[in-house]
Write a protein that holds these residues in place. Structure first.
Motif, PDB file in Angstrom:
ATOM      1  N   ASN A  47       0.807  -1.219   0.000  1.00 11.41           N
ATOM      2  CA  ASN A  47       0.000   0.000   0.000  1.00 11.41           C
ATOM      3  C   ASN A  47       0.843   1.272   0.000  1.00 11.41           C
ATOM      4  O   ASN A  47       0.318   2.371  -0.159  1.00 11.41           O
ATOM      5  CB  ASN A  47      -0.958   0.009   1.197  1.00 11.41           C
ATOM      6  N   GLU A  49       2.474   2.773   2.430  1.00 14.31           N
ATOM      7  CA  GLU A  49       2.333   3.655   3.585  1.00 14.31           C
ATOM      8  C   GLU A  49       3.626   3.851   4.358  1.00 14.31           C
ATOM      9  O   GLU A  49       3.825   4.893   4.990  1.00 14.31           O
ATOM     10  CB  GLU A  49       1.249   3.111   4.526  1.00 14.31           C
ATOM     11  N   THR A  50       4.518   2.868   4.343  1.00 17.74           N
ATOM     12  CA  THR A  50       5.746   2.966   5.154  1.00 17.74           C
ATOM     13  C   THR A  50       7.016   3.072   4.311  1.00 17.74           C
ATOM     14  O   THR A  50       8.102   3.059   4.860  1.00 17.74           O
ATOM     15  CB  THR A  50       5.864   1.734   6.068  1.00 17.74           C
ATOM     16  N   ARG A  81       5.748   9.587   1.142  1.00 16.05           N
ATOM     17  CA  ARG A  81       5.617   8.139   0.992  1.00 16.05           C
ATOM     18  C   ARG A  81       5.209   7.770  -0.433  1.00 16.05           C
ATOM     19  O   ARG A  81       4.702   8.604  -1.187  1.00 16.05           O
ATOM     20  CB  ARG A  81       4.588   7.590   1.984  1.00 16.05           C
ATOM     21  N   ARG A  83       2.726   5.999  -1.419  1.00 17.59           N
ATOM     22  CA  ARG A  83       1.282   6.110  -1.657  1.00 17.59           C
ATOM     23  C   ARG A  83       0.882   7.513  -2.096  1.00 17.59           C
ATOM     24  O   ARG A  83      -0.151   7.698  -2.756  1.00 17.59           O
ATOM     25  CB  ARG A  83       0.512   5.721  -0.400  1.00 17.59           C
ATOM     26  N   ASP A  84       1.691   8.549  -1.703  1.00 20.51           N
ATOM     27  CA  ASP A  84       1.352   9.924  -2.020  1.00 20.51           C
ATOM     28  C   ASP A  84       1.962  10.401  -3.339  1.00 20.51           C
ATOM     29  O   ASP A  84       1.594  11.474  -3.830  1.00 20.51           O
ATOM     30  CB  ASP A  84       1.826  10.853  -0.890  1.00 20.51           C
ATOM     31  N   SER A  87       0.333   6.617  -7.339  1.00 18.89           N
ATOM     32  CA  SER A  87      -0.962   5.981  -7.148  1.00 18.89           C
ATOM     33  C   SER A  87      -1.131   4.816  -8.116  1.00 18.89           C
ATOM     34  O   SER A  87      -0.503   4.768  -9.170  1.00 18.89           O
ATOM     35  CB  SER A  87      -2.090   7.002  -7.360  1.00 18.89           C
ATOM     36  N   ASP A 126      -2.805  -4.308  -1.933  1.00 22.49           N
ATOM     37  CA  ASP A 126      -3.034  -3.351  -0.841  1.00 22.49           C
ATOM     38  C   ASP A 126      -2.473  -3.822   0.490  1.00 22.49           C
ATOM     39  O   ASP A 126      -2.791  -3.251   1.534  1.00 22.49           O
ATOM     40  CB  ASP A 126      -4.543  -3.092  -0.689  1.00 22.49           C
ATOM     41  N   PRO A 128       0.504  -4.627   3.445  1.00 26.04           N
ATOM     42  CA  PRO A 128       1.532  -3.744   4.010  1.00 26.04           C
ATOM     43  C   PRO A 128       2.860  -3.880   3.277  1.00 26.04           C
ATOM     44  O   PRO A 128       3.168  -4.923   2.700  1.00 26.04           O
ATOM     45  CB  PRO A 128       1.647  -4.230   5.466  1.00 26.04           C
ATOM     46  N   ASP A 129       3.659  -2.812   3.308  1.00 28.29           N
ATOM     47  CA  ASP A 129       5.005  -2.863   2.750  1.00 28.29           C
ATOM     48  C   ASP A 129       5.868  -3.812   3.586  1.00 28.29           C
ATOM     49  O   ASP A 129       5.644  -3.977   4.789  1.00 28.29           O
ATOM     50  CB  ASP A 129       5.640  -1.465   2.748  1.00 28.29           C
TER      51      ASP A 129
END
Length: 287
Positions: A47, A49-50, A81, A83-84, A87, A126, A128-129
């Motif tokens: 996803n 996020e990290t 990150r 995700r930002d 996309s 989706d 986790p990393d």
């Protein structure tokens, strides 16, 4: 009580620093033999996020900050990150930029290259990393696989000695022992004057050739027996020196017979080796 707590904390810090020091030494030795341990880890993006878009290695064995040095100057947030900034569009990614100013000049060429990398990156979903290790096909780090890699590097260092040092009838530790003996990397160089010349070294002990009357498989079995014999004698010599444990000749012979049967019979796939033949008529196995 307070003094005891302070001493305990000091001991923990000392142990931690000692572990860091030993770890640094081990990583250096692993790198010397050609295993890039630290750089073999990479980030698998789920996803996003990290994972840092610019600082982590997630599109290859490089960070985008190092790869696109001109383009990164136009970034408004270097800690952003994945995700930002990337996309998902189906199974691929597209850039969602936040420039402090519009890129121009050679930075536009880097932007085109980055967009191509993003479009070719396949999203992992989706989830986790996660960090992955390039040293295994599963991506999971295990000490067993690292140990196998180190052993393989040691036994295939590019010289004739290494090229002829493989025998799949013995454990890796026996192969390493014979390699060390041939390279004279054992603390004691002379073989106590046993089995021939008093000046016979451990290296020379394992240089002998099998009898011409042996079959190819028989020569391999005999070589494995020689190696296991040397390994067990060396192991028990260390027990005598460091732990003062005696090893009588009858016990020595028994252990050599048992261990050589256990290791070779387990690995020899051409035919079954039974204990009675191994103990009483081993000659039929090498003829």
């Amino acid at each position: 009580m307070a003094l005891r707590v302070v001493l305990l904390r000091a001991l923990i810090i000392i142990l931690f620093l000692l572990l860091l020091w030993l770890g640094a030494i081990l990583l250096k030795q692993v790198a010397i033999i050609g295993i890039p341990f630290v750089s073999s880890f990479f980030k698998e993006v789920g996803n996003g996020e990290t994972t840092s878009f610019w600082n982590d290695k997630w599109l290859g064995n490089f960070s985008l900050r190092d790869r696109f040095k001109r383009l990164v100057r136009f970034e408004s947030n270097l800690d952003v990150r994945v995700r930002d900034r990337a996309s998902c569009m189906g199974s691929n990614r597209v850039g969602c930029w936040g420039w402090s100013r519009v890129p121009f000049g050679r930075a536009l060429g880097e932007l085109d290259e980055l967009n191509q990398l993003l479009s070719s990156h396949v999203s992992k979903g989706d989830g986790p990393d996660a960090w992955r290790w390039g040293g295994s096909t599963s991506g999971r780090f295990t000490t067993n696989i690292l140990s196998e890699s180190v052993t393989t590097k040691l036994l295939h260092a590019g010289t004739n000695v290494f090229e002829t040092l493989r025998n799949n009838l013995v454990p890796k530790k026996v192969e390493v022992f014979v390699w060390r003996a041939r390279k004279r990397r054992l603390p004691v160089l002379d073989w106590w004057g046993m089995g021939g010349s008093p000046n016979l070294g451990l290296g020379e002990m394992f240089q002998g050739k099998a009898s011409l009357c042996m079959s190819e498989d028989g020569a391999k079995i005999w070589e494995a027996v020689e190696w296991i014999c040397g390994y067990l004698i060396w192991k028990n010599r260390n027990q005598k020196v460091f732990n003062n444990k005696c090893w009588s000749p009858p016990v020595a012979l028994c252990e050599i017979q048992v261990k050589s049967f256990e290791w070779i019979a387990k690995r020899y796939k051409s035919k079954n080796i039974d204990w009675h033949t191994w103990l009483h008529k081993p000659q039929v196995l090498v003829s």
